[in-house]
Design an enzyme around this catalytic site. Sequence first.
Site, PDB file in Angstrom:
ATOM      1  N   HIS A 260       0.856  -1.191   0.000  1.00  0.00           N
ATOM      2  CA  HIS A 260       0.000   0.000   0.000  1.00  0.00           C
ATOM      3  C   HIS A 260       0.884   1.229   0.000  1.00  0.00           C
ATOM      4  O   HIS A 260       1.939   1.247   0.629  1.00  0.00           O
ATOM      5  CB  HIS A 260      -0.898   0.021   1.245  1.00  0.00           C
ATOM      6  CG  HIS A 260      -2.091   0.921   1.083  1.00  0.00           C
ATOM      7  ND1 HIS A 260      -1.994   2.276   1.260  1.00  0.00           N
ATOM      8  CD2 HIS A 260      -3.367   0.664   0.730  1.00  0.00           C
ATOM      9  CE1 HIS A 260      -3.192   2.821   1.035  1.00  0.00           C
ATOM     10  NE2 HIS A 260      -4.045   1.868   0.713  1.00  0.00           N
ATOM     11  N   ASP A 311      -8.010  -5.341  -0.078  1.00  0.00           N
ATOM     12  CA  ASP A 311      -8.469  -6.197  -1.182  1.00  0.00           C
ATOM     13  C   ASP A 311      -8.165  -7.665  -0.950  1.00  0.00           C
ATOM     14  O   ASP A 311      -8.795  -8.530  -1.568  1.00  0.00           O
ATOM     15  CB  ASP A 311      -7.828  -5.737  -2.500  1.00  0.00           C
ATOM     16  CG  ASP A 311      -8.375  -4.383  -2.922  1.00  0.00           C
ATOM     17  OD1 ASP A 311      -7.593  -3.505  -3.279  1.00  0.00           O
ATOM     18  OD2 ASP A 311      -9.612  -4.206  -2.843  1.00  0.00           O
TER      19      ASP A 311
HETATM   20  C1  SDX Z   1      -6.127  -0.093  -3.052  1.00  0.00           C
HETATM   21  O1  SDX Z   1      -4.309   4.413  -2.189  1.00  0.00           O
HETATM   22  C2  SDX Z   1      -5.333   3.831  -1.608  1.00  0.00           C
HETATM   23  O2  SDX Z   1      -5.827   4.234  -0.555  1.00  0.00           O
HETATM   24  C3  SDX Z   1      -5.893   2.609  -2.359  1.00  0.00           C
HETATM   25  C4  SDX Z   1      -6.921   1.798  -1.585  1.00  0.00           C
HETATM   26  C5  SDX Z   1      -8.235   2.565  -1.394  1.00  0.00           C
HETATM   27  O3  SDX Z   1      -8.947   2.241  -0.441  1.00  0.00           O
HETATM   28  O4  SDX Z   1      -8.564   3.410  -2.281  1.00  0.00           O
HETATM   29  O5  SDX Z   1      -6.385   1.435  -0.340  1.00  0.00           O
HETATM   30  C6  SDX Z   1      -7.285   0.526  -2.356  1.00  0.00           C
HETATM   31  O6  SDX Z   1      -5.904   0.185  -4.194  1.00  0.00           O
HETATM   32  C7  SDX Z   1      -5.217  -1.021  -2.295  1.00  0.00           C
HETATM   33  C8  SDX Z   1      -4.023  -1.526  -3.144  1.00  0.00           C
HETATM   34  C9  SDX Z   1      -4.500  -2.656  -4.039  1.00  0.00           C
HETATM   35  N1  SDX Z   1      -3.398  -3.018  -4.998  1.00  0.00           N
HETATM   36  C10 SDX Z   1      -2.750  -4.184  -4.893  1.00  0.00           C
HETATM   37  O7  SDX Z   1      -2.949  -5.025  -4.035  1.00  0.00           O
HETATM   38  C11 SDX Z   1      -1.745  -4.408  -5.998  1.00  0.00           C
HETATM   39  C12 SDX Z   1      -0.419  -4.913  -5.411  1.00  0.00           C
HETATM   40  N2  SDX Z   1       0.240  -3.851  -4.698  1.00  0.00           N
HETATM   41  C13 SDX Z   1       1.330  -3.157  -5.325  1.00  0.00           C
HETATM   42  O8  SDX Z   1       1.165  -2.949  -6.688  1.00  0.00           O
HETATM   43  C14 SDX Z   1       1.776  -1.934  -4.530  1.00  0.00           C
HETATM   44  O9  SDX Z   1       1.870  -2.311  -3.224  1.00  0.00           O
HETATM   45  C15 SDX Z   1       0.970  -0.656  -4.629  1.00  0.00           C
HETATM   46  C16 SDX Z   1       0.819  -0.200  -6.037  1.00  0.00           C
HETATM   47  C17 SDX Z   1      -0.391  -0.833  -3.996  1.00  0.00           C
HETATM   48  C18 SDX Z   1       1.702   0.427  -3.870  1.00  0.00           C
HETATM   49  O10 SDX Z   1       2.938   0.479  -4.383  1.00  0.00           O
HETATM   50  P1  SDX Z   1       3.920   1.763  -4.238  1.00  0.00           P
HETATM   51  O11 SDX Z   1       3.585   2.549  -3.026  1.00  0.00           O
HETATM   52  O12 SDX Z   1       3.948   2.481  -5.539  1.00  0.00           O
HETATM   53  O13 SDX Z   1       5.278   1.068  -3.931  1.00  0.00           O
HETATM   54  P2  SDX Z   1       6.142   0.271  -4.983  1.00  0.00           P
HETATM   55  O14 SDX Z   1       5.248  -0.419  -5.991  1.00  0.00           O
HETATM   56  O15 SDX Z   1       7.209   1.175  -5.461  1.00  0.00           O
HETATM   57  O16 SDX Z   1       6.755  -0.897  -4.063  1.00  0.00           O
HETATM   58  C19 SDX Z   1       7.843  -0.622  -3.195  1.00  0.00           C
HETATM   59  C20 SDX Z   1       8.627  -1.939  -3.140  1.00  0.00           C
HETATM   60  C21 SDX Z   1       8.998  -2.448  -4.531  1.00  0.00           C
HETATM   61  O17 SDX Z   1      10.161  -3.245  -4.361  1.00  0.00           O
HETATM   62  P3  SDX Z   1      11.558  -2.668  -4.949  1.00  0.00           P
HETATM   63  O18 SDX Z   1      11.357  -2.427  -6.425  1.00  0.00           O
HETATM   64  O19 SDX Z   1      11.821  -1.389  -4.159  1.00  0.00           O
HETATM   65  O20 SDX Z   1      12.551  -3.773  -4.651  1.00  0.00           O
HETATM   66  O21 SDX Z   1       7.797  -2.981  -2.575  1.00  0.00           O
HETATM   67  C22 SDX Z   1       7.573  -3.982  -3.545  1.00  0.00           C
HETATM   68  C23 SDX Z   1       7.895  -3.374  -4.905  1.00  0.00           C
HETATM   69  O22 SDX Z   1       8.309  -4.396  -5.794  1.00  0.00           O
HETATM   70  N3  SDX Z   1       6.146  -4.319  -3.510  1.00  0.00           N
HETATM   71  C24 SDX Z   1       5.651  -5.519  -3.811  1.00  0.00           C
HETATM   72  C25 SDX Z   1       4.262  -5.399  -3.634  1.00  0.00           C
HETATM   73  N4  SDX Z   1       3.966  -4.141  -3.253  1.00  0.00           N
HETATM   74  C26 SDX Z   1       5.137  -3.470  -3.189  1.00  0.00           C
HETATM   75  N5  SDX Z   1       6.263  -6.670  -4.198  1.00  0.00           N
HETATM   76  C27 SDX Z   1       5.430  -7.722  -4.410  1.00  0.00           C
HETATM   77  N6  SDX Z   1       4.081  -7.682  -4.268  1.00  0.00           N
HETATM   78  C28 SDX Z   1       3.480  -6.552  -3.885  1.00  0.00           C
HETATM   79  N7  SDX Z   1       2.167  -6.511  -3.760  1.00  0.00           N
END
Ligand code: SDX
Length: 374
Positions: A260, A311
């Site tokens: 998140h 989710d």
């Molecule tokens: C919602 O914003 C809100 O409030 C949204 C929400 C709402 O109520 O409206 O809460 C609802 O959208 C919840 C999120 C649902 N999405 C997912 O479950 C999709 C999976 N999650 C990721 O895509 C990610 O966690 C995000 C997009 C939600 C947030 O990502 P950020 O803040 O942009 O951080 P990032 O993607 O840059 O990740 C930082 C690190 C990375 O590793 P490095 O490249 O630094 O080595 O953490 C890793 C990412 O690879 N990482 C994950 C991960 N989430 C972050 N690795 C594997 N699986 C994941 N889910």
Amino acid sequence: MSDEIKKGLLGIVVDETEVSKVMPEINSLTYRGYAAQDLCAKCKFEEVAYLILNGELPNNKQLKAFEKQERKERKLSKTLLADIKKIPRKAHPMDVARTVVSIMGLEDNETKDNSPKANLRKAMRIFAKTPVALAAFYRARKGKKMIPPKKNLSFSENFFHMCFGKVPKKEIVKAFDVSLILYAEHSFNVSTFTARTITSSLSDIHGAITGAIASLKGPLHGGANEEVMHMMNKIKKPENALKWINNALDKKDVVMGFGHRVYKNGDSRVPTMRNYFGKVAKIKKDKKFEKIYDIVEKVMIERKNIHPNVDYPTGPTYHLMGFDTDFFTPIFVISRITGWSAHIMEQHAANKLIRPLASYKGSQHRKVVQLNQR
Ligand code: SDX
């Protein structure tokens, strides 16, 4: 003017809001100051919808008037009903959701009026009609007749009734109601910010919510609850979970339902939703998904220190309730219409056109060469 780029607006504060806040001191999401889990324990979804839209919890008289208004507006026009029947059955329900809101905009007599009162009336119409339109498509794509809404049913009961022709036991309805409360609002998430950006040009609420739905469909946002179910179906059995998730992480896959932008030590909504997921699993006598859930969560935290978001528990809960997987995010929509509408009205109340800058890295100035010399 600093040229430092903050991709994804990471950590950038762009405006003020009174609608909600994640309060670190109580590690909880709060709507208008009330903790979401407190609202889940003491209120039904309609009370929370009223709170988000109006700023205060309703008293009995206000709640009755709100419910009467919502139930009266459930009626769909003959045109919209006919249009729903023409939608291709293979259409994704999220594309149906943004389409029916667009059609409502074509029909709405107050589209040009962005006054607070008109926007609240339009918000109520979108709030009341979208579940009915989605349930109508839910049935139509299965070749079944639409089941009209019933005025004596609550928002949650009515959705089950229109999709399945019956209302499940009250514990299942309560779990659904809780999921709607938890999904209702979450400050400047990408779909809400999309709605505010569209609103900032003084466009209308139907257009802003249509854009928000398009944004919510994405798997990095609301579409994640559908992807969580696809993941669980790929895992199939609890005994496959450990190998599956370690393999996914070895491949550096993004695991849906985890991580998140705001919460870095766990989404405050998860414990409540996880509790209701367990209640539904118990009633349905199906613990398989719970076992998969716990194994995947344990590995994600141990290996990556990445915690579930809301989710993750909602996906399997909606599956156990009997909803088609591609209808999970539309359920998110029918709840989040409240949050989006509140933010659209707030943007109008103190608007400034949203227009960020870009750091240019394209070609420097050059002269055009005529076609016959190119
Ligand atoms: C919602 O914003 C809100 O409030 C949204 C929400 C709402 O109520 O409206 O809460 C609802 O959208 C919840 C999120 C649902 N999405 C997912 O479950 C999709 C999976 N999650 C990721 O895509 C990610 O966690 C995000 C997009 C939600 C947030 O990502 P950020 O803040 O942009 O951080 P990032 O993607 O840059 O990740 C930082 C690190 C990375 O590793 P490095 O490249 O630094 O080595 O953490 C890793 C990412 O690879 N990482 C994950 C991960 N989430 C972050 N690795 C594997 N699986 C994941 N889910």
